[in-house]
Design a protein around this motif. Structure first.
Motif, PDB file in Angstrom:
ATOM      1  N   VAL A  54       0.841  -1.202   0.000  1.00  0.00           N
ATOM      2  CA  VAL A  54       0.000   0.000   0.000  1.00  0.00           C
ATOM      3  C   VAL A  54       0.878   1.253   0.000  1.00  0.00           C
ATOM      4  N   ALA A  55       1.923   1.263   0.826  1.00  0.00           N
ATOM      5  CA  ALA A  55       2.813   2.425   0.886  1.00  0.00           C
ATOM      6  C   ALA A  55       3.476   2.663  -0.473  1.00  0.00           C
ATOM      7  N   HIS A  56       3.848   1.604  -1.142  1.00  0.00           N
ATOM      8  CA  HIS A  56       4.503   1.720  -2.448  1.00  0.00           C
ATOM      9  C   HIS A  56       3.584   2.385  -3.463  1.00  0.00           C
ATOM     10  N   ARG A  57       2.302   2.087  -3.390  1.00  0.00           N
ATOM     11  CA  ARG A  57       1.326   2.668  -4.323  1.00  0.00           C
ATOM     12  C   ARG A  57       0.820   4.034  -3.862  1.00  0.00           C
ATOM     13  N   GLY A  58       0.958   4.345  -2.581  1.00  0.00           N
ATOM     14  CA  GLY A  58       0.411   5.587  -2.042  1.00  0.00           C
ATOM     15  C   GLY A  58      -0.968   5.357  -1.456  1.00  0.00           C
ATOM     16  N   GLU A  59      -1.808   4.696  -2.206  1.00  0.00           N
ATOM     17  CA  GLU A  59      -3.127   4.247  -1.749  1.00  0.00           C
ATOM     18  C   GLU A  59      -3.555   3.143  -2.699  1.00  0.00           C
ATOM     19  N   ALA A  60      -4.488   2.310  -2.233  1.00  0.00           N
ATOM     20  CA  ALA A  60      -4.906   1.186  -3.077  1.00  0.00           C
ATOM     21  C   ALA A  60      -6.293   0.714  -2.682  1.00  0.00           C
ATOM     22  N   LYS A  61      -6.982   0.171  -3.639  1.00  0.00           N
ATOM     23  CA  LYS A  61      -8.237  -0.531  -3.384  1.00  0.00           C
ATOM     24  C   LYS A  61      -7.857  -1.927  -2.873  1.00  0.00           C
ATOM     25  N   PRO A  62      -8.658  -2.482  -1.982  1.00  0.00           N
ATOM     26  CA  PRO A  62      -8.358  -3.836  -1.492  1.00  0.00           C
ATOM     27  C   PRO A  62      -8.175  -4.861  -2.614  1.00  0.00           C
ATOM     28  N   ALA A  63      -8.980  -4.779  -3.652  1.00  0.00           N
ATOM     29  CA  ALA A  63      -8.849  -5.739  -4.760  1.00  0.00           C
ATOM     30  C   ALA A  63      -7.467  -5.645  -5.413  1.00  0.00           C
ATOM     31  N   GLU A  64      -6.908  -4.431  -5.479  1.00  0.00           N
ATOM     32  CA  GLU A  64      -5.572  -4.257  -6.054  1.00  0.00           C
ATOM     33  C   GLU A  64      -4.519  -4.932  -5.174  1.00  0.00           C
ATOM     34  N   VAL A  65      -4.657  -4.774  -3.867  1.00  0.00           N
ATOM     35  CA  VAL A  65      -3.705  -5.392  -2.936  1.00  0.00           C
ATOM     36  C   VAL A  65      -3.813  -6.913  -3.031  1.00  0.00           C
ATOM     37  N   CYS A  66      -5.015  -7.427  -3.111  1.00  0.00           N
ATOM     38  CA  CYS A  66      -5.207  -8.878  -3.265  1.00  0.00           C
ATOM     39  C   CYS A  66      -4.515  -9.389  -4.516  1.00  0.00           C
ATOM     40  N   ARG A  67      -4.639  -8.665  -5.609  1.00  0.00           N
ATOM     41  CA  ARG A  67      -3.977  -9.063  -6.857  1.00  0.00           C
ATOM     42  C   ARG A  67      -2.465  -9.006  -6.712  1.00  0.00           C
ATOM     43  N   MET A  68      -1.964  -7.933  -6.136  1.00  0.00           N
ATOM     44  CA  MET A  68      -0.516  -7.772  -6.003  1.00  0.00           C
ATOM     45  C   MET A  68       0.103  -8.885  -5.166  1.00  0.00           C
ATOM     46  N   LEU A  69      -0.552  -9.212  -4.043  1.00  0.00           N
ATOM     47  CA  LEU A  69       0.011 -10.162  -3.084  1.00  0.00           C
ATOM     48  C   LEU A  69      -0.530 -11.575  -3.239  1.00  0.00           C
ATOM     49  N   ARG A  70      -1.485 -11.750  -4.177  1.00  0.00           N
ATOM     50  CA  ARG A  70      -2.100 -13.066  -4.401  1.00  0.00           C
ATOM     51  C   ARG A  70      -2.681 -13.626  -3.108  1.00  0.00           C
ATOM     52  N   ILE A  71      -3.493 -12.799  -2.432  1.00  0.00           N
ATOM     53  CA  ILE A  71      -4.148 -13.242  -1.202  1.00  0.00           C
ATOM     54  C   ILE A  71      -5.658 -13.131  -1.351  1.00  0.00           C
ATOM     55  N   GLU A  72      -6.353 -13.885  -0.534  1.00  0.00           N
ATOM     56  CA  GLU A  72      -7.813 -13.892  -0.540  1.00  0.00           C
ATOM     57  C   GLU A  72      -8.356 -12.605   0.063  1.00  0.00           C
ATOM     58  N   LYS A  73      -9.532 -12.191  -0.404  1.00  0.00           N
ATOM     59  CA  LYS A  73     -10.181 -10.978   0.117  1.00  0.00           C
ATOM     60  C   LYS A  73     -10.412 -11.075   1.623  1.00  0.00           C
ATOM     61  N   SER A  74     -10.847 -12.238   2.095  1.00  0.00           N
ATOM     62  CA  SER A  74     -11.141 -12.390   3.524  1.00  0.00           C
ATOM     63  C   SER A  74      -9.877 -12.239   4.364  1.00  0.00           C
ATOM     64  N   THR A  75      -8.753 -12.754   3.876  1.00  0.00           N
ATOM     65  CA  THR A  75      -7.479 -12.613   4.579  1.00  0.00           C
ATOM     66  C   THR A  75      -7.074 -11.152   4.645  1.00  0.00           C
TER      67      THR A  75
END
Length: 152
Positions: A54-75
């Motif tokens: 998130v810091a690298h992007r400045g801000e992010a939507k949760p879906a973007e973070v999930c894609r970047m880190l390959r993690i589930e939405k619930s996690t």
């Protein structure tokens, strides 16, 4: 009796060759190493990865973070809520929701700075454990899979 021998050979092959087992074991060892190093800061490596992404992007939507880190939405949701309570992340709207945008707070950035030396120690130990050849192989595999950087 032949069936038992065939089954035994198949089991021996899985035990001796399964890539998934080895990747999961390596993951547990390396994750444990980073978690132990970051524990004094109240941080797990998975949370640190979210903060850094998130810091690298400045801000992010949760879906973007999930894609970047390959993690589930619930996690992600569980970790984001915990990190918001800790004051490390903030969101717009503050109540969260599907269209929220998350960002690292000044306190979250201070945490990342304080934890950096511990991360560096864990990084050096991980490199020592897997060796330079292992580090190079991991980078090549990640690149081949399109996982080389924390970006979309």
């Amino acid at each position: 009796m032949k069936r038992a021998s065939t089954t035994s050979k198949a089991l021996d092959r899985v035990v001796g060759e399964c890539i998934a087992v080895r990747v999961r074991l390596i993951n547990r060892v390396i994750t444990g190493l980073y978690d132990e190093a970051l524990r004094p800061h109240g941080l797990r490596v998975s949370q640190g990865n979210i903060l850094v992404a998130v810091a690298h992007r400045g801000e992010a939507k949760p879906a973007e973070v999930c894609r970047m880190l390959r993690i589930e939405k619930s996690t992600l949701s569980r970790d984001v809520e915990l990190m918001k309570r800790e004051g490390w992340l903030a969101s717009e709207p503050p109540s969260g929701g599907r269209n929220q945008t998350i960002r690292v707070t000044p306190e979250g950035m201070k945490l990342l700075q304080r934890a950096q030396p511990a991360w560096e120690e864990a990084q050096a130990e991980a490199k020592r454990l897997i060796g330079e050849t292992g580090v190079t192989a991991l980078r090549q595999i990640a690149t081949r899979l399109g996982l080389g950087r924390l970006e979309d």
